[in-house]
Write an enzyme that holds these catalytic residues in place. Structure first.
Site, short mmCIF file in Angstrom:
data_model
loop_
_atom_site.label_atom_id
_atom_site.label_comp_id
_atom_site.label_asym_id
_atom_site.label_seq_id
_atom_site.Cartn_x
_atom_site.Cartn_y
_atom_site.Cartn_z
N HIS A 97 6.33 -6.29 9.63
CA HIS A 97 5.03 -6.41 9.32
C HIS A 97 4.51 -5.13 8.65
O HIS A 97 5.09 -4.12 8.62
CB HIS A 97 4.47 -6.58 10.57
CG HIS A 97 4.31 -5.44 11.29
ND1 HIS A 97 5.59 -4.95 12.10
CD2 HIS A 97 3.55 -4.34 11.76
CE1 HIS A 97 5.43 -3.91 12.77
NE2 HIS A 97 4.16 -3.67 12.44
N ASP A 99 0.87 -2.90 9.31
CA ASP A 99 -0.02 -2.96 10.28
C ASP A 99 -1.36 -3.29 9.86
O ASP A 99 -2.11 -3.15 8.85
CB ASP A 99 -0.24 -1.32 10.86
CG ASP A 99 1.10 -0.66 11.37
OD1 ASP A 99 1.61 -1.79 11.99
OD2 ASP A 99 1.13 0.42 11.38
N HIS A 246 7.22 -2.60 7.78
CA HIS A 246 8.12 -1.85 8.56
C HIS A 246 8.44 -2.58 9.81
O HIS A 246 8.00 -3.69 10.20
CB HIS A 246 7.32 -0.60 9.12
CG HIS A 246 6.29 -0.72 9.78
ND1 HIS A 246 5.07 -0.64 9.02
CD2 HIS A 246 6.03 -0.65 11.43
CE1 HIS A 246 3.94 -1.00 10.18
NE2 HIS A 246 4.67 -0.86 11.34
N ARG A 261 0.65 7.28 18.49
CA ARG A 261 0.39 6.55 17.11
C ARG A 261 -1.31 6.79 16.78
O ARG A 261 -2.13 6.41 17.50
CB ARG A 261 0.47 5.11 17.40
CG ARG A 261 0.32 4.05 16.17
CD ARG A 261 0.64 2.78 16.64
NE ARG A 261 0.82 1.86 15.64
CZ ARG A 261 -0.22 1.07 15.39
NH1 ARG A 261 -1.54 1.27 16.02
NH2 ARG A 261 0.11 0.12 14.43
#
Ligand SMILES: [Fe+2]
Length: 279
Positions: A97, A99, A246, A261
């Site tokens: 995917h 993000d 990723h 993150r």
């Protein structure tokens, strides 16, 4: 600072040594920024930074993106803590995917700082979307020129891995060109996800869309279009969601992993013009 950039694979990815993000100067930041455009994903090794320092470094790129459905750390809401406990089975982001494709202006880049990692396992895979696009036939490129994806956050998808916040209900869907032009490098690339949040192609049924999306994912993730990042405590990776997909590898049962993150604000994706040229 003397900066060393070591490519991770033939197509994309680089390790960067010799940079301390806590004290980075403007000239070094420019070199790091260019490395991100050139390599798609960069890993700044051996960082020892506080949440405030990670936030300050992230803000050098652009304003920070607040995740629409996940809450952050109580004292640093810009940081989402991703924890996978030894007894948990699934994995956060364990499918191909980019993000936030399900939002109108997805994050330009994602920054992940490794706080605690298993001795082995838990690597992240990346795939270069401009390279995958270039390798398509002229016929397929022409067919995709006017195609858009239709995405909407799928709150029923099977996920695990604990976040510091709650997943709440999504709102509007997002429609994006399936060939996205990178706003800085000007390279066109595929802009796709595996079918979870990406529901179908705009104006087509799920039945019609599925074989096309599945083919493109299989094509775009050929080993020669990928690289693999192996994490160490203190690794700080930044990846460019405008040119990569990723996938987090869920191959470390019984071990714990903790990552911090941050996502960085991006623009509204745009595609090729009517004639298939760069706009
Ligand atoms: Fe992700």
């Amino acid at each position: 600072m003397s900066i060393e950039i070591l490519p991770l694979a033939g197509t994309l990815g680089a390790d960067i040594h010799g940079v301390d993000v806590a004290t980075i100067d403007d000239a070094t930041f420019e070199a790091v920024h260019q490395a991100l455009l050139d390599h798609g994903v960069i890993v700044l090794r051996d960082q020892d930074i506080t949440p405030a320092q990670q936030i300050a470094f992230a803000k050098r790129w652009n304003d920070l993106h607040t995740h629409p459905y996940l809450a952050g750390l109580p004292e640093h809401p810009e940081i989402i803590e991703i924890i996978k406990e030894p007894d948990e089975e699934g994995g956060f982001g364990a499918h191909w995917h980019t993000d936030q494709i399900f939002t109108p202006a997805p994050a330009m880049a994602t920054m992940l700082y490794a706080k605690e990692v298993p001795a082995v396992g838990g690597d992240t895979m990346f795939a270069s979307m401009p390279t995958a696009y270039e390798a398509l036939s002229d016929g397929m490129k022409a067919m995709l020129r006017h195609v858009h994806t239709f995405s909407q956050y799928n709150k029923t998808a099977k996920r695990s891995g604990k976040m510091s916040g709650k997943v709440t209900k999504p709102s509007k869907p997002a429609v994006h060109p399936i060939i996205r032009v990178h706003p800085e490098t000007r390279r066109p690339g595929l802009y796709i996800n595996e079918m979870e949040n990406l529901r179908h192609l705009d104006g087509m049924t799920v039945e019609e869309s599925t074989p096309i999306i599945n083919y493109l994912i299989r094509h775009a993730t050929k080993p020669e279009f990928t690289c693999r990042v192996r994490w160490e405590v203190g690794s700080l990776a930044v990846w460019d969601n405008r040119q990569l997909m990723h996938m987090a590898l869920n191959d470390y049962p019984g071990r714990r992993r903790v990552m911090h993150r941050i996502t960085i604000k991006g623009d509204v994706p745009f595609g090729l013009d009517e004639a298939g040229d760069l706009p």
